[in-house]
Motif scaffolding. Structure first.
Motif, PDB file in Angstrom:
ATOM      1  N   ARG A 293      11.033  89.935   0.992  1.00  0.00           N
ATOM      2  CA  ARG A 293      11.082  91.386   0.695  1.00  0.00           C
ATOM      3  C   ARG A 293      12.459  91.949   1.075  1.00  0.00           C
TER       4      ARG A 293
ATOM      5  N   LYS B   2       6.361  88.431   9.397  1.00  0.00           N
ATOM      6  CA  LYS B   2       5.664  89.025   8.250  1.00  0.00           C
ATOM      7  C   LYS B   2       5.656  90.541   8.388  1.00  0.00           C
ATOM      8  N   LEU B   3       5.502  91.216   7.240  1.00  0.00           N
ATOM      9  CA  LEU B   3       5.448  92.675   7.251  1.00  0.00           C
ATOM     10  C   LEU B   3       4.088  93.115   7.757  1.00  0.00           C
TER      11      LEU B   3
ATOM     12  N   GLY C  88       7.708  88.392   3.993  1.00  0.00           N
ATOM     13  CA  GLY C  88       8.426  89.386   4.807  1.00  0.00           C
ATOM     14  C   GLY C  88       9.929  89.235   4.632  1.00  0.00           C
TER      15      GLY C  88
ATOM     16  N   TYR D 239       1.284  92.252   1.470  1.00  0.00           N
ATOM     17  CA  TYR D 239       2.307  91.701   2.364  1.00  0.00           C
ATOM     18  C   TYR D 239       3.707  91.716   1.733  1.00  0.00           C
ATOM     19  N   GLY D 240       3.869  92.405   0.597  1.00  0.00           N
ATOM     20  CA  GLY D 240       5.236  92.658   0.138  1.00  0.00           C
ATOM     21  C   GLY D 240       5.581  92.233  -1.274  1.00  0.00           C
TER      22      GLY D 240
ATOM     23  N   GLU E   3       4.999  85.072   6.204  1.00  0.00           N
ATOM     24  CA  GLU E   3       6.304  85.261   6.868  1.00  0.00           C
ATOM     25  C   GLU E   3       7.427  85.239   5.824  1.00  0.00           C
TER      26      GLU E   3
END
Ligand code: FAD
Length: 331
Positions: A32, A170-171, A29, A61-62, A26
């Motif tokens: 980012r 999260k992404l 995310g 995840y980024g 998270e």
């Protein structure tokens, strides 16, 4: 201190038993988004032992750069070696923003690191934004949740915060994302292992984390007794979910504190949150309002929980729940 020496966003990635914790994804995310707004790179630092298999996941995840600090001393969390590892990485990389999850590990680690780096720390944030002067606006509840305080760190870097699990998103995992993976060798200070881990006990099924569950059946004072919670457990079993509670139920001794939802409990974001006999006090709602679907059962049609619910059932939990369980069993 020259603030311009500091660039980039760094996320502390938490692993337990070599499993990456959701809160870290998270934070990647959110990190980012902040990094993109600042036009800088996003770093993820993962202290652990033989944890490099996770590096690619963090990129997906980024993260632009994953910094692995791999050492036997970091296998199980203890404060001092982790503090030394993080302080070294932060001093080497000089990020302007450093984020930790507000977990038991993050809450232990972040204050020590901020003290060693002589910078500030905003604990338990629920929102992070960047202003036009590149300053991080760190917002958290204050005065018993009655106001939201936005805190800035104008003269010190890095700007550090712990962030509540469940509040950032999260992404989508993207296997095509590219990133750099680097290793850092640690030389720990002599006698830095102040705590010796004698044994490690894995949490049992019953102790599963309510923040990880997609379905929560949550009970309040209106459930009436610890015994009456068996209805909630039955429904949770049917829906493969977990049981959580309001503070009134926890204070009554009907449920463990680690199942409490709300300002002084946990922030949750399940797909379904079923509130049974919970009035919907502001301190409770602060912990569950981000759930995708909120259903409330309450015998008082004026209960504030209905204001945040997608679906409301005015009725007695002791009558509604057995009916719901029977109907679900038929499916
Ligand atoms: P109540 O407010 O007593 O509500 C019970 C509800 O059950 C009522 O709406 C009633 O109509 C309904 N009911 C009764 N019988 C039945 C029945 N048979 N069938 C259906 N409905 C029925 N609270 C939290 O939950 N989490 C927190 O983290 C938290 N942190 C706090 C921090 C601070 C600083 C403070 C001051 C308070 C905090 N609180 C927290 C407490 C919060 O203010 C409320 O007191 C608490 O959430 C109330 O719990 P409840 O809804 O279960 O009980």
């Amino acid at each position: 201190m020259n603030l311009n020496d500091y660039r980039g966003v760094l996320v502390f990635v938490e692993q337990r038993s070599n499993e990456i914790q959701n809160v870290s994804l998270e934070l990647l995310g959110k990190g980012r988004k902040i990094a993109d707004e600042l036009g800088v790179s996003l770093m993820a630092v993962l202290p652990g032992y033989e944890a490099k298999k996770h590096a690619k996941l963090l990129v997906e995840y980024g993260a632009d750069k994953v910094i692995l600090v791999d050492d036997k001393a970091l296998e199980i969390f203890t404060t001092e070696p982790y503090t030394q590892a993080l302080v070294k990485v932060i001093n080497d990389e000089k990020p302007e923003v450093v984020l930790f999850g507000a977990t038991s590990i993050g809450r232990d680690l972040a204050p020590r690191i901020s003290a060693r780096l002589q910078t500030g720390l905003t604990a338990d944030c629920t929102s992070l934004e960047v202003d036009e002067d590149r300053m991080l606006l760190m917002t958290r509840p204050a005065f018993g949740g009655n106001i939201m305080a936005t805190i800035v760190s104008p003269d010190h870097r890095p700007q550090m915060s712990t962030v509540r699990p469940g509040v950032m998103t999260k992404l989508e995992r993207d296997a095509t994302r590219k990133g750099e993976i680097v290793h850092v060798d640690m030389k720990f200070e002599k006698n830095s292992q102040y705590v010796e881990v004698i044994s490690f006990e894995q949490e049992t099924e019953e102790k599963m984390d309510i923040q990880e569950s997609n379905v929560l059946i949550s009970g309040g004072r209106g459930v009436g007794s610890a015994e009456n919670f068996s209805l909630l457990y039955d429904l949770a079993d049917e829906l493969s979910g977990l049981v959580s509670a309001s503070r009134a139920a926890v204070d009554s001794g009907w449920m463990d504190h680690d199942r409490q939802v709300g300002q002084t409990g946990k922030t949750v974001r399940p797909n379904l949150y079923l509130a049974c006999g919970i009035s919907g006090a502001i301190q409770h709602v602060a912990g569950m309002e981000e759930a995708d679907l909120i259903i409330a059962i309450n015998k008082d049609k004026g209960a504030p929980i209905f204001d945040v619910s997608d679906l409301g059932i005015v009725g007695d939990v002791h009558k509604v729940l057995p009916f719901v369980i029977e109907e679900i069993k038929k499916i």
